[in-house]
Structures are given as structure tokens and as C-alpha cells.
Design an enzyme around this catalytic site. Structure first.
Site, PDB file in Angstrom:
ATOM      1  CB  ILE A 180      -0.953  -0.025   1.234  1.00  0.00           C
ATOM      2  CG1 ILE A 180      -2.086   0.994   1.097  1.00  0.00           C
ATOM      3  CG2 ILE A 180      -0.165   0.169   2.540  1.00  0.00           C
ATOM      4  CD1 ILE A 180      -3.200   0.812   2.133  1.00  0.00           C
ATOM      5  CB  CYS A 181       1.768   3.991  -1.742  1.00  0.00           C
ATOM      6  SG  CYS A 181       0.766   4.154  -3.229  1.00  0.00           S
ATOM      7  CD  GLU A 182      -2.045   9.209   1.407  1.00  0.00           C
ATOM      8  OE1 GLU A 182      -3.205   9.568   1.669  1.00  0.00           O
ATOM      9  OE2 GLU A 182      -1.287   8.752   2.279  1.00  0.00           O
ATOM     10  CB  THR A 186      -2.992   5.261   3.224  1.00  0.00           C
ATOM     11  OG1 THR A 186      -1.988   4.235   3.213  1.00  0.00           O
ATOM     12  CG2 THR A 186      -3.297   5.621   4.672  1.00  0.00           C
TER      13      THR A 186
END
Length: 97
Positions: free
Chosen positions: A57-59, A85
Site C-alpha cells: 500500500i501507499c497513499e 491509504t
């Protein structure tokens, strides 16, 4: 590329989650249980990756998508979290600080 929604991630059990955002982003709020291995450090921290399979996951999903593509090409069993996120927060799921 394998991809799941934040709703699927929320329902998943016993699958490690790697957050590839930078440390300051991770510290500002992350999915509970996530391990921070920034994309910028991945090359030197490849040995810190959890046992497969795992989610990334990232932003918003861009960096994690690139990481998933690169790791998949090397034979890793990994899945990108679509929306990242940001989508997790928008869905009203808890955030750890």
C-alpha cells in the site's frame, strides 16, 4: 497486476501489509499492522520483506503499483491495494499514528 480494494484489505486476515510511503508519511497515519519499507529504501531493505504472500500500500496506489509490478517480475506473490491509504481513510477505517 494483482489488486484488491480497501474493503477486501479490511476483511483480510493473516496477510502481511507493507506500506511503501516515506517514513514521515507513514508516521502521519497508516493502516493498523502495516510495516513501513519506503519505496526509496526497497533495494537495500529487500531482506526485510515479510513472508509471501503480502499486500503493498501507499497513499493512492501509484507507488505501491510500481513496487508490486517490480516484485512480481522477480517472482514475489504480492498484491496492490487500490486507492491506498487515502481510500482506507475515506472508507472510515481506523488509522494508527
Amino acid at each position: 497486476m494483482n489488486e484488491i480494494s480497501v474493503q477486501d484489505l479490511h476483511a483480510r486476515k493473516d496477510v502481511p501489509l507493507v506500506d511503501v510511503r516515506e517514513v514521515h508519511e507513514f508516521e502521519a497515519g497508516h493502516v493498523p499492522g502495516a510495516v513501513n519499507i519506503p519505496m526509496s529504501q526497497l533495494g537495500e531493505r529487500i531482506g526485510d520483506l515479510p513472508a509471501e504472500p503480502f499486500d503493498v500500500i501507499c497513499e493512492v496506489g501509484g507507488r505501491s503499483g510500481r513496487v508490486v509490478e517490480a516484485l512480481s517480475q522477480r517472482g514475489y506473490e504480492v498484491t496492490n491495494v487500490a486507492g491506498g491509504t487515502s481510500a482506507w481513510r475515506e472508507a472510515g477505517y481506523p488509522i494508527d499514528l
